[in-house]
Design an enzyme around this catalytic site. Sequence first.
Site, PDB file in Angstrom:
ATOM      1  N   TYR A 347       0.603  -1.158   0.380  1.00 53.11           N
ATOM      2  CA  TYR A 347      -0.010   0.005   0.107  1.00 53.11           C
ATOM      3  C   TYR A 347       0.617   1.036  -0.022  1.00 53.11           C
ATOM      4  O   TYR A 347       0.144   2.359   0.249  1.00 53.11           O
ATOM      5  CB  TYR A 347      -0.958   0.082   1.056  1.00 53.11           C
ATOM      6  N   CYS A 374      15.221 -11.095  -0.568  1.00 53.46           N
ATOM      7  CA  CYS A 374      15.921 -10.808  -1.864  1.00 53.46           C
ATOM      8  C   CYS A 374      15.194 -10.263  -2.879  1.00 53.46           C
ATOM      9  O   CYS A 374      14.974 -10.699  -3.940  1.00 53.46           O
ATOM     10  CB  CYS A 374      16.331 -12.191  -2.319  1.00 53.46           C
TER      11      CYS A 374
HETATM   12  N1  LLP Z   1     -15.278  -5.525   8.776  1.00 51.19           N
HETATM   13  C1  LLP Z   1     -15.052  -6.077   7.394  1.00 51.19           C
HETATM   14  C2  LLP Z   1     -16.235  -6.629   6.705  1.00 51.19           C
HETATM   15  C3  LLP Z   1     -13.865  -6.027   7.015  1.00 51.19           C
HETATM   16  O1  LLP Z   1     -13.598  -6.502   5.506  1.00 51.19           O
HETATM   17  C4  LLP Z   1     -12.756  -5.347   7.713  1.00 51.19           C
HETATM   18  C5  LLP Z   1     -11.323  -5.096   6.761  1.00 51.19           C
HETATM   19  C6  LLP Z   1     -12.914  -4.465   8.668  1.00 51.19           C
HETATM   20  C7  LLP Z   1     -14.194  -4.845   9.417  1.00 51.19           C
HETATM   21  C8  LLP Z   1     -11.881  -4.038   9.617  1.00 51.19           C
HETATM   22  O2  LLP Z   1     -11.524  -3.017   9.084  1.00 51.19           O
HETATM   23  P1  LLP Z   1     -10.356  -1.956   9.695  1.00 51.19           P
HETATM   24  O3  LLP Z   1     -11.142  -1.501  11.057  1.00 51.19           O
HETATM   25  O4  LLP Z   1      -9.195  -2.702  10.211  1.00 51.19           O
HETATM   26  O5  LLP Z   1      -9.696  -1.123   8.638  1.00 51.19           O
HETATM   27  N2  LLP Z   1      -4.842  -5.373   5.025  1.00 51.19           N
HETATM   28  C9  LLP Z   1      -5.150  -4.143   5.174  1.00 51.19           C
HETATM   29  C10 LLP Z   1      -6.689  -3.958   5.595  1.00 51.19           C
HETATM   30  C11 LLP Z   1      -7.642  -4.580   4.952  1.00 51.19           C
HETATM   31  C12 LLP Z   1      -8.772  -4.708   5.634  1.00 51.19           C
HETATM   32  C13 LLP Z   1      -9.964  -5.630   5.147  1.00 51.19           C
HETATM   33  N3  LLP Z   1     -11.189  -5.555   5.844  1.00 51.19           N
HETATM   34  C14 LLP Z   1      -4.086  -3.239   5.652  1.00 51.19           C
HETATM   35  O6  LLP Z   1      -3.110  -3.777   6.037  1.00 51.19           O
HETATM   36  O7  LLP Z   1      -4.422  -1.774   5.805  1.00 51.19           O
END
Ligand code: LLP
Length: 447
Positions: A347, A374
Site C-alpha cells: 500500500y 531478496c
Molecule cells: N469489517 C469487514 C467486513 C472488513 O472487511 C474489515 C477489513 C474490517 C471490518 C476491519 O477494517 P479495519 O477497521 O481494520 O480497517 N490489510 C489491509 C486492511 C484490509 C482490511 C480488510 N477488511 C491493511 O493492512 O491496511
Amino acid sequence: VTQAPVVTPISSPPAGEMGRGPWPRTARAGGTGVVSVGGVALRQIAAEYGTPAYVLDEQDVRQECRAYLAAFPGGEVAYAGKAFLCRSMARWVDEEGLSLDVCSAGELSVAASVGFPPEKLILHGNAKTPDDMHAALEYRVGRIVIDSLSEISRLAAQVPQRQRVLLRVTPGVDAHTHAALTTGIDNQKFGISMADGAAADAVRRIVAQPCLDLVGLHCHIGSQITVPDGHELAARRLTGLMAAIRDEHGITLGQLNLGGGLGVAYADGDPELDLPAFARRLRAAVDRECAALRLPVPRITVEPGRAIVARAGVTLYRVISVKHRPDGHVFVAVDGGMSDNPRPSLYGASYTVRVVGRPAGSASQPATVAGRHCEAGDILARDVPLPVDIRPGDLLVTACTGAYHHSMAANYNMVGRPPVIAVRDGHARVLVRRETDADLRRRDVGM
Ligand code: LLP
C-alpha cells in the site's frame, strides 16, 4: 560485528511520555534513551526473545476496546479478527465485552479454542469455502453475513436450524482511501449492489427461505478512514433500504452493521480520528434518517480492527548492515522486512521508526530502512531520521504494527514469522512463539 544486547532492569524504565501519535499509550522514552512499552524495556525484550519481535501492549488494546464501547452506547463493537488474532487477543476482546468478526474457519477455530460465545461471532467473507461454512454452522455462530446471491441457496441447503443472517450491500460510497482498501463502491468484489436493485432481489430470496432469519444489513466502505462523511452516507443509504424492506416485506430489521475502517495515525502528525465525534455523527445520522422514515432505530454495530490493535503494537528489529551510498543515501538493513510487514510494498504505507537506546536529540540523518529479503522493493521505511552513527547491532522499533502485520506475515526466503510478546505492568510474556526452521520444514512432506 553484532553487539551483545544490553539488558536494562525492568524495574527502572525511563519515565518520559512519548505522546500518543502512533505509539502505545504506555510507550516511554527517557534520559538514557531507552524506550519501554508496558513498563518493559524494549532492549530487554530483544535480549530475551530475540528479533524481529512483535510487541503488544495488552493494556492499550483493552483501553481501545473500552473507548469504542463508550462511543457507541447501546451499540455493538465487533473486533475484526483479521487485523490480529491469537487466543489471548480473542480472550481480551471477549472479557472487554466486544463481539468478534471472523472470516475463515481458521479464525473461527482460534475463537472456538477459547470458548468465544458463538452468539457474539459474525462470519464474513466474499468467498466462504465449504470448510468455512461448515465450521460456522457447527460452532453455531450468531450471524453469517451473506455476500453473494449463490450463498443464499447454499446456506439454506446446509443450515441445521434457523440461522440469523445479515446482507452485505455496497452502498456506492467512495471512502477516498487506498484503492486496495476501497470496498464501498459498486465496482469491487464485496457485497451486493444497492444501485441496480440486486440488493432488493437478494432480500427477496433470503426472506423466501424459512430457515434464514434476516436480522440486518451490513456494509464496509474501506479502511484507514478518519472523517465520518462516508460512514454517515452509507448509514443513510442502508437505513433507506431498511425502510424499503419494511414497506415490501413488513419486516423491521434490528441491526445496522456499518463495518470497520476507522483509521489511526501511523506517523506523528497523521490525521487522527476523533472517535467520540465520529460516533456521535453516525448515531445522529441514523436517528435522523429513522425519524424521517418512521423506522425504529436499529442497533448499530461497528467492526474496528486496526483501530483496536494497530497502535498497541510495535516491532523490534536488529540492524544487520549499514551502507552509505555514493549519492549520500543511507541504507539500514534489519533482520526482518516484507515477510513481517508487507504493508509498505502493498500500500506504500509509511512508518515511524526510532532507534532504541540512544539519547533523544543525538544528530540524525535521513535513512532508508530495508529488510533482509531478496528484492529491492523490500523497504520498511524511507527517509526516516536515524542517528548519523547508526551501526550494526543497534536496535530499531517501528510504531503502529499491531494490525495487519502478524496476520499478513509470510515466509518468503524461508524466514520464520516473529513471535508476539505481550507486555503489561512491567511483565512480558509470549503469546505466539517464533516460527522455527523446523516449523517450516514440518509441512514439507515429499521426498
Ligand atoms: N469489517 C469487514 C467486513 C472488513 O472487511 C474489515 C477489513 C474490517 C471490518 C476491519 O477494517 P479495519 O477497521 O481494520 O480497517 N490489510 C489491509 C486492511 C484490509 C482490511 C480488510 N477488511 C491493511 O493492512 O491496511
